[in-house]
Every structure is written in structure tokens, then in C-alpha cells.
Enzyme design. Structure first.
Site, short mmCIF file in Angstrom:
data_model
loop_
_atom_site.label_atom_id
_atom_site.label_comp_id
_atom_site.label_asym_id
_atom_site.label_seq_id
_atom_site.Cartn_x
_atom_site.Cartn_y
_atom_site.Cartn_z
N ARG A 57 0.85 -1.19 0.00
CA ARG A 57 0.00 0.00 0.00
C ARG A 57 0.88 1.24 0.00
O ARG A 57 1.99 1.22 0.54
CB ARG A 57 -0.90 0.04 1.24
CG ARG A 57 -2.04 -0.95 1.19
CD ARG A 57 -3.11 -0.45 0.22
NE ARG A 57 -4.13 -1.44 -0.07
CZ ARG A 57 -4.09 -2.33 -1.06
NH1 ARG A 57 -3.05 -2.40 -1.85
NH2 ARG A 57 -5.08 -3.17 -1.27
N ILE A 58 0.36 2.32 -0.57
CA ILE A 58 1.10 3.59 -0.52
C ILE A 58 0.77 4.26 0.80
O ILE A 58 -0.39 4.32 1.21
CB ILE A 58 0.71 4.48 -1.72
CG1 ILE A 58 1.22 3.80 -2.99
CG2 ILE A 58 1.31 5.88 -1.58
CD1 ILE A 58 0.88 4.51 -4.26
N LEU A 59 1.78 4.76 1.48
CA LEU A 59 1.58 5.36 2.79
C LEU A 59 1.13 6.81 2.65
O LEU A 59 1.54 7.52 1.72
CB LEU A 59 2.89 5.31 3.58
CG LEU A 59 3.32 3.89 3.98
CD1 LEU A 59 4.77 3.90 4.45
CD2 LEU A 59 2.40 3.32 5.06
N ASN A 82 12.54 1.46 2.12
CA ASN A 82 11.74 0.56 1.27
C ASN A 82 12.69 -0.25 0.41
O ASN A 82 13.75 0.23 0.01
CB ASN A 82 10.81 1.38 0.37
CG ASN A 82 9.93 0.50 -0.51
OD1 ASN A 82 9.38 -0.51 -0.05
ND2 ASN A 82 9.80 0.85 -1.77
N HIS A 124 12.82 -2.37 -3.22
CA HIS A 124 12.09 -2.49 -4.49
C HIS A 124 12.89 -3.38 -5.44
O HIS A 124 14.12 -3.24 -5.53
CB HIS A 124 11.89 -1.09 -5.09
CG HIS A 124 11.05 -1.11 -6.33
ND1 HIS A 124 9.67 -1.25 -6.31
CD2 HIS A 124 11.39 -1.00 -7.64
CE1 HIS A 124 9.22 -1.24 -7.55
NE2 HIS A 124 10.23 -1.09 -8.37
N ASP A 178 9.62 8.44 0.52
CA ASP A 178 8.84 9.66 0.64
C ASP A 178 7.40 9.31 0.30
O ASP A 178 7.06 8.13 0.17
CB ASP A 178 9.43 10.79 -0.21
CG ASP A 178 9.50 10.43 -1.68
OD1 ASP A 178 8.73 9.54 -2.09
OD2 ASP A 178 10.31 11.03 -2.39
N ALA A 179 6.55 10.32 0.15
CA ALA A 179 5.12 10.02 0.05
C ALA A 179 4.72 9.50 -1.33
O ALA A 179 3.57 9.16 -1.55
CB ALA A 179 4.30 11.25 0.42
N ASP A 219 8.00 4.39 -4.45
CA ASP A 219 9.29 4.03 -5.05
C ASP A 219 10.13 5.23 -5.49
O ASP A 219 10.91 5.15 -6.43
CB ASP A 219 9.10 3.07 -6.24
CG ASP A 219 8.33 1.83 -5.82
OD1 ASP A 219 8.48 1.42 -4.66
OD2 ASP A 219 7.57 1.30 -6.64
#
Ligand code: GRF
Length: 222
Positions: free
Chosen positions: A96-98, A112, A114, A147-148, A151
């Protein structure tokens, strides 16, 4: 002269892991001695959740259906991680994207991993497939500060692997994951030891003698 075989081993702080998948990166962190004290997941049936249960690591379940939206879920997750006195957050296959509020809750302390050499093939769950489609001859993995946006964020470490003529998504991903399991624990250690310094959008890795260990409010156990 007897040199320590693992000179990079040191305190890693209290690490919280967010994971949704099979959990092989979570396992690698634990087996490499990273101080994982909490695992949060949106998928209670995932391999990552099963591993946390098996190892007796505090497990927070945050399935989307229990919350009005991702903002509310992220708020609850942030509060829970704070209760667990987490210093560093690692996204190890979190799908999920934070929310920006979550990301700013741990400024420059969210890593993160990837499965591509960013910035190539970012922002997708199909990075390995896309690399094969593009016919690249090398691929690899990236550990970066989060960051928001999915990736993106300054790169901490990368590792490359060859792409072989008969590779499938599964075979290439397996080769990449061997490297993920190596560089993710290493990145956590670098960060905890203060050897990662941000300069604008880039990170530089400092010589150990120039590092100022990260302030670990929890006491830096691990
Ligand atoms: C990894 O390939 C990681 O790069 C990506 O999700 C996958 C998680 O794998 N973000 P696992 O659940 O740790 O095995």
C-alpha cells in the site's frame, strides 16, 4: 591479526517492519540480527504475519476493511508503531502507498526495498515483469528512503544481478531476492549507525569514523 568477520554488526535500533507478502525480507532481517520488534500488516493471512507469530514478534493487524480509508488505517498504524517504541520503519513488501502523515511521522527513517534498479521500473508491483519486457541485461534491487510517492526517495544501496536469456519473472525475482536479503539488513545498519547523510535528494554513505550514530530514543537495542 584477528579482524572481526562482521565489522558492520552493531545496534540497529528498534525496527518496525510493514509487510504484506510472503515475508522473506522480514525473515532475512531477523536472521541477520536486525532488532525487529514489531510487524504491521494489512494482510493477516500473509507469510509475513505467520512469521511474526512464529517468532513471537509483536504483530499489528491493519486490514483495510477495519478502517474508513487509508488515512485512518495509517493513523492507527503510526500510533501502534509509536507504542512499540520503533525507531526505524522498513517496508519489506508492503503493498500500500503510505499517507504523507505517516511518512512525516518517521522523517528520513523509513526504508523501502524495491525489485529493480530505481529509477527504472518504479511505481509498480510488476517491476520484474517490466524489466523482462524491456529486455534489460542487468537488473537488481534498491533500498531507498521512502517519501510520500511510491518508489521514490533517495537511494541508500543497490545491487545488480544478470538477466539470463531464459529468465521468467519467478527466476529473475528469486535471483533479485538473494540480493534484497543482503542489502536490506545492511541498509538498516548503515542508517542506525548514522552513516547515511542526506544531501538534498541524494544520500551519501559516510566513513564509519565520520558517522554520528542516529539518536535512538528507545535506547538502541537490537
Ligand atoms: C520484494 O521483492 C520487494 O522488493 C518488493 O516486494 C517483495 C517482497 O518480498 N517490494 P517478500 O514478501 O519479502 O518475500
Amino acid at each position: 591479526m584477528n579482524l572481526p568477520s562482521r565489522p558492520e554488526l552493531g545496534p540497529t535500533g528498534r525496527v518496525g517492519v510493514l509487510a504484506s507478502g510472503k515475508g522473506s525480507n522480514l525473515r532475512a532481517l531477523v536472521e541477520e540480527g536486525v532488532g525487529v520488534v514489531a510487524v504491521a500488516t494489512n494482510r493477516p493471512d500473509s507469510g509475513a504475519a505467520a512469521f511474526a507469530r512464529e517468532r513471537g514478534i509483536a504483530l499489528g493487524l491493519f486490514p483495510q476493511r477495519d478502517y474508513g480509508g487509508s488515512q485512518a488505517r495509517d493513523e492507527a498504524m503510526l500510533a501502534w508503531l509509536r507504542d512499540q517504541a520503533v525507531d526505524i520503519v522498513v517496508l519489506a513488501g508492503y503493498d500500500r502507498i503510505l499517507s504523507p502523515d505517516f511518512v512525516s511521522g518517521f522523517p528520513d527513517r523509513i526504508l523501502n526495498v524495491h525489485p529493480s534498479l530505481l529509477p527504472a521500473f518504479g511505481g509498480t508491483m510488476d517491476a520484474v515483469w517490466m524489466a523482462l519486457q524491456a529486455g534489460v541485461k542487468v537488473s537488481g534491487c534498491t533500498v531507498h528512503l521512502c517519501d510520500a510517492v511510491a518508489d521514490t526517495g533517495p537511494i541508500v544501496l543497490q545491487a545488480t544481478v544478470p538477466v539470463l536469456p531464459n529468465d521468467t519473472v519467478e527466476s529473475l525475482h528469486a535471483r533479485i531476492q538473494v540480493e534484497e536479503h543482503r542489502i536490506l539488513p545492511e541498509a538498516v545498519r548503515l542508517m542506525a549507525s548514522g552513516r547515511v547523510r542526506r544531501e538534498g535528494d541524494r544520500l551519501i554513505i559516510l566513513d564509519p569514523l565520520d558517522a554520528e550514530p542516529l539518536e535512538l530514543p528507545s535506547g538502541g537495542s537490537g
